[in-house]
Write a protein that holds these residues in place. Structure first.
Motif, PDB file in Angstrom:
ATOM      1  N   VAL A  61     -25.963 -23.325 -28.221  1.00  0.00           N
ATOM      2  CA  VAL A  61     -26.531 -24.088 -29.389  1.00  0.00           C
ATOM      3  C   VAL A  61     -26.451 -23.017 -30.848  1.00  0.00           C
ATOM      4  N   ASP A  62     -26.448 -23.744 -31.579  1.00  0.00           N
ATOM      5  CA  ASP A  62     -26.578 -22.902 -32.851  1.00  0.00           C
ATOM      6  C   ASP A  62     -27.741 -23.709 -33.788  1.00  0.00           C
ATOM      7  N   VAL A  63     -28.995 -22.567 -33.743  1.00  0.00           N
ATOM      8  CA  VAL A  63     -30.258 -23.079 -34.446  1.00  0.00           C
ATOM      9  C   VAL A  63     -29.784 -23.526 -35.749  1.00  0.00           C
ATOM     10  N   ASP A  64     -28.934 -23.090 -36.511  1.00  0.00           N
ATOM     11  CA  ASP A  64     -28.606 -23.465 -37.880  1.00  0.00           C
ATOM     12  C   ASP A  64     -28.185 -24.979 -37.842  1.00  0.00           C
ATOM     13  N   ASP A  65     -27.727 -25.509 -36.900  1.00  0.00           N
ATOM     14  CA  ASP A  65     -27.297 -26.955 -36.809  1.00  0.00           C
ATOM     15  C   ASP A  65     -28.739 -27.900 -37.295  1.00  0.00           C
ATOM     16  N   ILE A  66     -29.798 -27.172 -37.047  1.00  0.00           N
ATOM     17  CA  ILE A  66     -31.100 -28.001 -37.343  1.00  0.00           C
ATOM     18  C   ILE A  66     -31.177 -28.056 -38.709  1.00  0.00           C
ATOM     19  N   ILE A  67     -30.912 -26.957 -39.501  1.00  0.00           N
ATOM     20  CA  ILE A  67     -31.085 -26.709 -40.874  1.00  0.00           C
ATOM     21  C   ILE A  67     -30.171 -27.945 -41.724  1.00  0.00           C
ATOM     22  N   GLY A  68     -28.937 -27.763 -41.193  1.00  0.00           N
ATOM     23  CA  GLY A  68     -27.936 -28.888 -41.632  1.00  0.00           C
ATOM     24  C   GLY A  68     -28.374 -30.430 -41.423  1.00  0.00           C
ATOM     25  N   ALA A  69     -28.878 -30.422 -40.226  1.00  0.00           N
ATOM     26  CA  ALA A  69     -29.553 -32.026 -39.883  1.00  0.00           C
ATOM     27  C   ALA A  69     -30.590 -32.394 -40.733  1.00  0.00           C
ATOM     28  N   LYS A  70     -31.416 -31.425 -41.245  1.00  0.00           N
ATOM     29  CA  LYS A  70     -32.555 -31.701 -41.903  1.00  0.00           C
ATOM     30  C   LYS A  70     -32.239 -31.982 -43.497  1.00  0.00           C
ATOM     31  N   LEU A  71     -30.965 -31.586 -43.889  1.00  0.00           N
ATOM     32  CA  LEU A  71     -30.570 -32.062 -45.310  1.00  0.00           C
ATOM     33  C   LEU A  71     -30.647 -33.439 -45.387  1.00  0.00           C
ATOM     34  N   ASP A  72     -29.924 -34.191 -44.711  1.00  0.00           N
ATOM     35  CA  ASP A  72     -29.803 -35.849 -44.966  1.00  0.00           C
ATOM     36  C   ASP A  72     -31.089 -36.550 -44.579  1.00  0.00           C
ATOM     37  N   PHE A  73     -32.163 -35.743 -43.880  1.00  0.00           N
ATOM     38  CA  PHE A  73     -33.556 -36.728 -43.805  1.00  0.00           C
ATOM     39  C   PHE A  73     -34.454 -35.739 -43.336  1.00  0.00           C
ATOM     40  N   ASP A  74     -35.656 -35.941 -43.822  1.00  0.00           N
ATOM     41  CA  ASP A  74     -36.740 -35.170 -43.872  1.00  0.00           C
ATOM     42  C   ASP A  74     -37.873 -36.026 -43.463  1.00  0.00           C
ATOM     43  N   PRO A  75     -37.999 -35.948 -42.192  1.00  0.00           N
ATOM     44  CA  PRO A  75     -39.064 -36.904 -41.817  1.00  0.00           C
ATOM     45  C   PRO A  75     -40.639 -36.684 -42.582  1.00  0.00           C
ATOM     46  N   GLY A  96     -32.524 -38.536 -11.635  1.00  0.00           N
ATOM     47  CA  GLY A  96     -32.389 -37.283 -12.414  1.00  0.00           C
ATOM     48  C   GLY A  96     -32.084 -37.699 -13.792  1.00  0.00           C
ATOM     49  N   ARG A  97     -30.958 -37.682 -14.252  1.00  0.00           N
ATOM     50  CA  ARG A  97     -30.505 -38.066 -15.705  1.00  0.00           C
ATOM     51  C   ARG A  97     -30.740 -36.810 -16.633  1.00  0.00           C
ATOM     52  N   SER A  98     -30.975 -35.641 -16.119  1.00  0.00           N
ATOM     53  CA  SER A  98     -31.220 -34.547 -16.954  1.00  0.00           C
ATOM     54  C   SER A  98     -30.148 -34.315 -18.443  1.00  0.00           C
ATOM     55  N   VAL A  99     -30.398 -33.997 -19.353  1.00  0.00           N
ATOM     56  CA  VAL A  99     -29.445 -33.891 -20.533  1.00  0.00           C
ATOM     57  C   VAL A  99     -29.892 -33.081 -21.518  1.00  0.00           C
ATOM     58  N   ILE A 100     -28.925 -32.645 -22.324  1.00  0.00           N
ATOM     59  CA  ILE A 100     -29.405 -31.532 -23.366  1.00  0.00           C
ATOM     60  C   ILE A 100     -28.698 -32.309 -24.520  1.00  0.00           C
ATOM     61  N   VAL A 101     -29.600 -32.653 -25.753  1.00  0.00           N
ATOM     62  CA  VAL A 101     -29.180 -33.252 -27.008  1.00  0.00           C
ATOM     63  C   VAL A 101     -29.116 -32.370 -28.229  1.00  0.00           C
ATOM     64  N   GLY A 102     -28.182 -32.629 -28.873  1.00  0.00           N
ATOM     65  CA  GLY A 102     -28.438 -31.985 -30.369  1.00  0.00           C
ATOM     66  C   GLY A 102     -29.112 -32.607 -31.398  1.00  0.00           C
ATOM     67  N   PRO A 103     -29.460 -31.895 -32.495  1.00  0.00           N
ATOM     68  CA  PRO A 103     -30.390 -32.542 -33.502  1.00  0.00           C
ATOM     69  C   PRO A 103     -29.622 -33.699 -34.111  1.00  0.00           C
ATOM     70  N   LEU A 104     -28.570 -34.109 -34.012  1.00  0.00           N
ATOM     71  CA  LEU A 104     -27.893 -35.030 -34.666  1.00  0.00           C
ATOM     72  C   LEU A 104     -27.656 -36.408 -33.321  1.00  0.00           C
ATOM     73  N   GLY A 105     -28.163 -36.096 -32.301  1.00  0.00           N
ATOM     74  CA  GLY A 105     -28.138 -37.095 -31.449  1.00  0.00           C
ATOM     75  C   GLY A 105     -26.876 -36.986 -30.281  1.00  0.00           C
ATOM     76  N   ASP A 106     -26.262 -35.916 -30.621  1.00  0.00           N
ATOM     77  CA  ASP A 106     -24.861 -35.934 -29.829  1.00  0.00           C
ATOM     78  C   ASP A 106     -25.372 -35.018 -28.367  1.00  0.00           C
ATOM     79  N   VAL A 107     -24.681 -35.602 -27.279  1.00  0.00           N
ATOM     80  CA  VAL A 107     -25.111 -35.048 -26.046  1.00  0.00           C
ATOM     81  C   VAL A 107     -24.175 -33.875 -25.922  1.00  0.00           C
ATOM     82  N   LEU A 108     -25.050 -32.683 -25.685  1.00  0.00           N
ATOM     83  CA  LEU A 108     -24.289 -31.484 -25.358  1.00  0.00           C
ATOM     84  C   LEU A 108     -24.017 -31.149 -24.032  1.00  0.00           C
TER      85      LEU A 108
END
Length: 121
Positions: free
Chosen positions: A65-79, A38-50
């Motif tokens: 989850v708070d989808v606004d976390d994605i906005i904050g995570a993209k502020l420091d890195f925009d691929p 198995g090893r099923s997992v849910i991970v947040g946009p900054l790599g933290d295991v939720l």
């Protein structure tokens, strides 16, 4: 972390007893031993295991989850913007038909007339 998105990794768990008895497996296991862990997992946009990882057991993972976390995570890195450098990078797709295997040791000129490193030497 590169995409700064939520990731859900849903993986199955199975014991040897879940397979038919005549199933030829390269994994040696007793009837009650796990063959797929198995090893099923849910991970947040900054790599933290939720939630999880869920190992060697059946179950359901949930996470608030708070989808606004994605906005904050993209502020420091925009691929997309980070690597968007048309002044130094470009992508060219050569759609000319080519043979997947070419016999021989003599270098050939690629389509478009560029000279390979071997030819330049």
């Amino acid at each position: 972390m590169e995409g700064r998105c939520f990731v859900i990794g849903a993986c199955q768990v199975m014991k040897r007893s879940d397979f038919p008895e005549d199933y030829a497996s390269r994994i040696e296991a007793g009837p009650d031993e796990w063959m797929m862990h198995g090893r099923s997992v849910i991970v947040g946009p900054l790599g933290d295991v939720l939630a999880g990882p869920l190992v060697d057991e059946e179950g359901t993972l949930t996470a608030d989850v708070d989808v606004d976390d994605i906005i904050g995570a993209k502020l420091d890195f925009d691929p997309v913007g980070h690597y968007s450098r048309p002044d130094i990078f470009s992508l060219r797709v050569d759609e000319a038909e080519k043979a997947p295997v070419v016999a021989g040791s003599k270098p050939t000129k690629p389509a478009g007339g560029e000279i390979s490193v071997e030819e330049a030497a």
